[in-house]
Scaffold this motif. Structure first.
Motif, PDB file in Angstrom:
ATOM      1  N   ARG A  43       1.887  21.669 -52.274  1.00  0.00           N
ATOM      2  CA  ARG A  43       1.475  20.533 -51.451  1.00  0.00           C
ATOM      3  C   ARG A  43       1.161  20.290 -52.623  1.00  0.00           C
ATOM      4  O   ARG A  43       1.505  20.231 -53.843  1.00  0.00           O
ATOM      5  N   LEU A  44       1.355  18.715 -52.873  1.00  0.00           N
ATOM      6  CA  LEU A  44       1.184  17.941 -54.045  1.00  0.00           C
ATOM      7  C   LEU A  44      -0.386  17.045 -54.670  1.00  0.00           C
ATOM      8  O   LEU A  44      -0.729  17.123 -53.594  1.00  0.00           O
ATOM      9  N   TYR A  45      -0.687  17.471 -55.179  1.00  0.00           N
ATOM     10  CA  TYR A  45      -2.325  16.265 -55.434  1.00  0.00           C
ATOM     11  C   TYR A  45      -1.504  15.583 -57.052  1.00  0.00           C
ATOM     12  O   TYR A  45      -1.188  16.391 -57.625  1.00  0.00           O
ATOM     13  N   LYS A  46      -2.362  14.930 -57.024  1.00  0.00           N
ATOM     14  CA  LYS A  46      -2.135  13.728 -57.985  1.00  0.00           C
ATOM     15  C   LYS A  46      -3.639  13.056 -58.995  1.00  0.00           C
ATOM     16  O   LYS A  46      -4.724  12.936 -57.605  1.00  0.00           O
ATOM     17  N   ILE A  47      -3.869  12.363 -59.814  1.00  0.00           N
ATOM     18  CA  ILE A  47      -4.741  12.032 -60.229  1.00  0.00           C
ATOM     19  C   ILE A  47      -3.937  10.513 -60.934  1.00  0.00           C
ATOM     20  O   ILE A  47      -3.693  11.283 -61.651  1.00  0.00           O
ATOM     21  N   ALA A  48      -4.236   9.419 -60.754  1.00  0.00           N
ATOM     22  CA  ALA A  48      -3.524   8.350 -61.005  1.00  0.00           C
ATOM     23  C   ALA A  48      -4.702   7.465 -61.707  1.00  0.00           C
ATOM     24  O   ALA A  48      -5.732   7.225 -60.764  1.00  0.00           O
ATOM     25  N   PHE A  49      -4.668   6.821 -62.997  1.00  0.00           N
ATOM     26  CA  PHE A  49      -5.111   6.234 -63.207  1.00  0.00           C
ATOM     27  C   PHE A  49      -3.787   4.817 -63.986  1.00  0.00           C
ATOM     28  O   PHE A  49      -3.279   5.588 -64.134  1.00  0.00           O
ATOM     29  N   ASP A  50      -4.782   3.375 -63.925  1.00  0.00           N
ATOM     30  CA  ASP A  50      -4.120   2.970 -64.909  1.00  0.00           C
ATOM     31  C   ASP A  50      -4.548   2.885 -66.880  1.00  0.00           C
ATOM     32  O   ASP A  50      -6.049   2.124 -67.275  1.00  0.00           O
ATOM     33  N   SER A  51      -3.926   3.648 -67.396  1.00  0.00           N
ATOM     34  CA  SER A  51      -4.499   3.472 -68.874  1.00  0.00           C
ATOM     35  C   SER A  51      -4.963   2.276 -69.465  1.00  0.00           C
ATOM     36  O   SER A  51      -5.476   1.874 -70.573  1.00  0.00           O
ATOM     37  N   THR A  52      -4.736   1.120 -69.276  1.00  0.00           N
ATOM     38  CA  THR A  52      -4.922  -0.324 -69.747  1.00  0.00           C
ATOM     39  C   THR A  52      -6.363  -0.940 -69.216  1.00  0.00           C
ATOM     40  O   THR A  52      -6.952  -1.332 -69.828  1.00  0.00           O
ATOM     41  N   LYS A  53      -6.617  -0.282 -68.031  1.00  0.00           N
ATOM     42  CA  LYS A  53      -7.901  -0.341 -67.700  1.00  0.00           C
ATOM     43  C   LYS A  53      -9.141   0.839 -68.248  1.00  0.00           C
ATOM     44  O   LYS A  53     -10.348   0.547 -67.325  1.00  0.00           O
ATOM     45  N   VAL A  54      -8.610   1.238 -68.923  1.00  0.00           N
ATOM     46  CA  VAL A  54     -10.064   2.652 -69.482  1.00  0.00           C
ATOM     47  C   VAL A  54     -10.139   1.672 -70.503  1.00  0.00           C
ATOM     48  O   VAL A  54     -10.192   1.543 -71.395  1.00  0.00           O
ATOM     49  N   SER A  55     -11.434   1.629 -70.267  1.00  0.00           N
ATOM     50  CA  SER A  55     -12.297   1.654 -71.576  1.00  0.00           C
ATOM     51  C   SER A  55     -13.456   1.790 -72.134  1.00  0.00           C
ATOM     52  O   SER A  55     -12.798   3.360 -71.871  1.00  0.00           O
ATOM     53  N   LYS A  56     -13.959   1.457 -73.324  1.00  0.00           N
ATOM     54  CA  LYS A  56     -14.629   2.640 -74.191  1.00  0.00           C
ATOM     55  C   LYS A  56     -15.803   2.790 -73.563  1.00  0.00           C
ATOM     56  O   LYS A  56     -16.491   2.714 -72.985  1.00  0.00           O
ATOM     57  N   PHE A  57     -15.750   4.897 -74.408  1.00  0.00           N
ATOM     58  CA  PHE A  57     -17.096   5.140 -73.203  1.00  0.00           C
ATOM     59  C   PHE A  57     -17.787   6.223 -74.131  1.00  0.00           C
ATOM     60  O   PHE A  57     -16.519   6.654 -75.158  1.00  0.00           O
ATOM     61  N   THR A  58     -18.540   6.458 -74.027  1.00  0.00           N
ATOM     62  CA  THR A  58     -19.189   8.132 -74.855  1.00  0.00           C
ATOM     63  C   THR A  58     -19.808   8.550 -74.176  1.00  0.00           C
ATOM     64  O   THR A  58     -20.735   8.144 -73.121  1.00  0.00           O
ATOM     65  N   ILE A  59     -18.985   9.808 -73.840  1.00  0.00           N
ATOM     66  CA  ILE A  59     -20.729  11.378 -72.892  1.00  0.00           C
ATOM     67  C   ILE A  59     -21.342  11.598 -73.837  1.00  0.00           C
ATOM     68  O   ILE A  59     -21.358  12.050 -74.883  1.00  0.00           O
ATOM     69  N   GLU A  60     -22.464  10.944 -73.010  1.00  0.00           N
ATOM     70  CA  GLU A  60     -24.311  11.595 -73.771  1.00  0.00           C
ATOM     71  C   GLU A  60     -25.106  12.757 -73.284  1.00  0.00           C
ATOM     72  O   GLU A  60     -25.272  13.494 -73.676  1.00  0.00           O
TER      73      GLU A  60
END
Length: 245
Positions: A43-60
Motif C-alpha cells: 500500500r502506498l502513502y505519500k506527502i507531497a508539497f512544492d518546496s518553492t512555495k514553502v515560506s519562512k516560519f518559526t515553531i513557537e
C-alpha cells in the motif's frame, strides 16, 4: 526418492530466504515537488508539497501527547486489554508566518512541516498545526488560530487511530484537513495594527487579566498607554480583534 527430498528441501530454503521490505524513498519531481513514499504491505502513502512555495516560519509551540489507541468503547475493554493496547502519538504545533503569506504558500508550508516532523519521528500518528502571524496569539487557548490550521491523520479526522495503525504505522488511510482564513493573501501593510495597538489589545486579552473587573482593567490600560477615553480604547480593541478574526 533422495532426489525428490533434495528438491523439496531446496525449495523450502529458497522460500524462507525471502522477506518483505519496507522502503522509504524521497524523490524530487518536476517543479521541485518532493514526495515521501512509504510502502506497507503493497500500500502506498505519500506527502507531497512544492518546496518553492514553502515560506519562512518559526515553531513557537510544540506539544507531544500520548493516548491509548482504541477502536471501540472504553467500557468494552477489560483492564488487562486496556493495559495491552498500544499508545499513539499526537504532535501539536503553533507556528508564526509572515502577514503577507499567500493561502497556497501557507498550505505548502504546513505540509512541509508535517513531512519534516514525521520524517524525524515515524511514530507520530496525528499532527495538528495552528498558524499565526503574531506569536502573542498562541496564548489565547487551544484550537484558536488567526491564519490557518492543518490536521493530519487517518481519514483526515481526529480520533481514528486504531491499535493496528499505532502498532504498525500504517498510513494508507491518512489525509489532510486544512482550513485557511479568507483574509490570508489579502492583507495589505496598511491593514496591519500598529505595535502600540497590538500591545493594547494583548494587555486586555492577557491571561493574567482574565476575570478582572472591566472598568478597572480599562483604567489600567488607558493609564499605561496614555489613552483619554474608553471610546478610543474600545475602537483600538475592535480594530485589532477584527484583524485577528
Amino acid at each position: 526418492m533422495k532426489t525428490l527430498i533434495t528438491f523439496l528441501f531446496t525449495m523450502v530454503l529458497y522460500g524462507c530466504g525471502e522477506s518483505q521490505k519496507v522502503k522509504t524513498e524521497f524523490k524530487p519531481e518536476k517543479k521541485l515537488i518532493i514526495t515521501k513514499k512509504v510502502t506497507h504491505k503493497k500500500r502506498l502513502y505519500k506527502i507531497a508539497f512544492d518546496s518553492t512555495k514553502v515560506s519562512k516560519f518559526t515553531i513557537e509551540h510544540s506539544e507531544l501527547t500520548k493516548s491509548k489507541a482504541i477502536n471501540k468503547r472504553l467500557s468494552d475493554y477489560t483492564s488487562v486489554e486496556l493495559q495491552a493496547l498500544p499508545e499513539f502519538k499526537r504532535l501539536t504545533l503553533g507556528i508564526v508566518v509572515p502577514f503577507d503569506i499567500s493561502k497556497e504558500s501557507l498550505s505548502h508550508t504546513m505540509k512541509y512541516i508535517t513531512h519534516k516532523k514525521t520524517k524525524e519521528d515515524k511514530d507520530i500518528d496525528e499532527l495538528m498545526i495552528f498558524a499565526y502571524d503574531d506569536k502573542e496569539d498562541l496564548t489565547n487557548g487551544a484550537g484558536f488560530y488567526t491564519f490557518g490550521k492543518l490536521f493530519w491523520g487517518p481519514h483526515g479526522k481526529p480520533g481514528n487511530v486504531t491499535p493496528q495503525i499505532a502498532r504498525e504505522n500504517i498510513r494508507d488511510s491518512y489525509q489532510f484537513e486544512i482550513d485557511i482564513k479568507d483574509k490570508v493573501g489579502n492583507i495589505k501593510k496598511t491593514d496591519l495594527p500598529t505595535k502600540r495597538e497590538l500591545a493594547i489589545y494583548n494587555m486586555i486579552m492577557a491571561e493574567e487579566n482574565i476575570g478582572m473587573e472591566e472598568g478597572k482593567l480599562n483604567k489600567m490600560v488607558m493609564k499605561k498607554f496614555g489613552l483619554k477615553t474608553e471610546k478610543e480604547l474600545n475602537a483600538i480593541w475592535l480594530k485589532v480583534a477584527a484583524y485577528k478574526n
